[in-house]
Design a protein around this motif. Structure first.
Motif, PDB file in Angstrom:
ATOM      1  N   TYR A 130      -0.815  -5.979   9.495  1.00  0.00           N
ATOM      2  CA  TYR A 130      -0.733  -5.767   8.052  1.00  0.00           C
ATOM      3  C   TYR A 130      -0.980  -4.307   7.642  1.00  0.00           C
ATOM      4  N   PHE A 131      -2.015  -3.673   8.190  1.00  0.00           N
ATOM      5  CA  PHE A 131      -2.281  -2.273   7.820  1.00  0.00           C
ATOM      6  C   PHE A 131      -2.831  -1.505   9.015  1.00  0.00           C
ATOM      7  N   GLU A 132      -2.729  -0.179   8.911  1.00  0.00           N
ATOM      8  CA  GLU A 132      -3.136   0.701  10.010  1.00  0.00           C
ATOM      9  C   GLU A 132      -4.649   0.796  10.141  1.00  0.00           C
ATOM     10  N   LYS A 156      -3.543   1.858   4.227  1.00  0.00           N
ATOM     11  CA  LYS A 156      -2.244   2.285   4.745  1.00  0.00           C
ATOM     12  C   LYS A 156      -1.489   1.056   5.247  1.00  0.00           C
ATOM     13  N   TRP A 157      -0.744   0.430   4.340  1.00  0.00           N
ATOM     14  CA  TRP A 157      -0.014  -0.784   4.683  1.00  0.00           C
ATOM     15  C   TRP A 157       1.150  -0.464   5.620  1.00  0.00           C
ATOM     16  N   LYS A 158       1.393  -1.363   6.553  1.00  0.00           N
ATOM     17  CA  LYS A 158       2.520  -1.187   7.466  1.00  0.00           C
ATOM     18  C   LYS A 158       3.825  -1.499   6.736  1.00  0.00           C
ATOM     19  N   GLU A 159       4.927  -1.076   7.330  1.00  0.00           N
ATOM     20  CA  GLU A 159       6.229  -1.231   6.675  1.00  0.00           C
ATOM     21  C   GLU A 159       6.486  -2.690   6.319  1.00  0.00           C
ATOM     22  N   LYS A 161       4.740  -4.429   4.295  1.00  0.00           N
ATOM     23  CA  LYS A 161       3.509  -5.103   3.903  1.00  0.00           C
ATOM     24  C   LYS A 161       2.920  -4.420   2.673  1.00  0.00           C
TER      25      LYS A 161
END
Length: 264
Positions: A130-132, A156-159, A161
């Motif tokens: 979900y996030f970095e 920092k949400w992943k692409e 998300k």
């Protein structure tokens, strides 16, 4: 007979009596204020001592909390279960939040060294889709003017998300349905709210800090009874009552028949 008026006080004497009473009242109030000032000084000293003791025991608690976190990490979905079982915090987690919370490995609440100045809440996550970030921190700093400064780690949400159900609903002036509430919209929100219908940002933080964090095991073990089992229990009770009622009716009929035979 002329009435004797010598016993009536003169106007000047009345004035002197009033002045004397007012003077005594002022003196009493001044003495009372001195006592209150003395009490206030003692209360301030007591508050300082309480803070010193609290700071001391915060240091003592720290390694114990760390030990507790190590044990909790070995329990699957501990924090997810504890949050969901909490009567207020559970409302913050929607279905997507619950999936993300499965990656929450530990939670930490830490007062600033000066307890009066604020605290922080840290959410540690395992690597997830979900996030970095693996560490999200929300901080509350109490300022001298009586306001609270709130800061939070930018997620920092992943692409593909983002905050579940979208936090942009407010920007579009649309009312959010209850199902749109998200823990991560609360976490990312650093502005103070005036809407008394919602749980305030700081109230959520205080629930985590003062209620959930001290003993999360209370909520982890707080399993509500299954509704179906409850319905079955009620049905059993009603069945027993019906059977008991039938038995009583049969007994009354037998008694009536016995009385008729005796009459014959």
């Amino acid at each position: 007979m002329v009435a004797d008026r010598s016993k009536k006080p003169k106007v000047s004497e009345k004035g002197e009596n009033l002045d004397e009473i007012d003077g005594e009242l002022v003196l009493s109030i001044e003495k009372l204020q001195e006592i209150q000032d003395e009490l206030e000084k003692i209360n301030e000293e007591a508050s300082d001592k309480v803070l010193e003791i609290e700071q001391k025991y915060n240091e003592i608690r720290k390694p114990v909390y760390d030990k507790r976190n190590d044990i909790i990490k070995a329990i699957p979905d501990f924090w997810l279960t504890a949050f969901l079982s909490h009567p207020a915090l559970g409302d913050l987690l929607n279905e997507e939040d619950q999936k993300i919370f499965k990656y929450l490995s530990s939670l930490e609440v830490e007062d600033f060294k000066d307890v009066k100045s604020g605290y922080s809440i840290t959410f540690n996550f395992n690597a997830n889709p979900y996030f970095e970030d693996t560490k999200l921190v929300k901080t509350y700093t109490f300022l001298e003017e009586g306001t609270t400064k709130v800061t939070a780690t930018p997620i920092k949400w992943k692409e593909g998300k983002g905050i579940p159900n979208g936090v942009n609903h407010e920007k579009k002036r649309n009312k959010r349905a209850p199902t749109d509430v998200s823990f991560f919209s609360w976490f990312s929100d650093t502005e103070q709210k005036d809407d008394i219908d919602d749980i305030h940002d700081e109230q959520v933080a205080e629930l985590i800090k003062d209620d959930l964090w001290p003993n999360p095991l209370t909520y982890f073990n707080n399993e509500e009874p299954d509704e179906e089992e409850g319905d079955e229990d009620e049905a059993d009770d009603e069945g027993k009552e019906d059977e008991s009622g039938d038995d009583d009716d049969d007994q009354e009929e037998d008694d009536d028949e016995g009385e008729e035979e005796d009459d014959k």
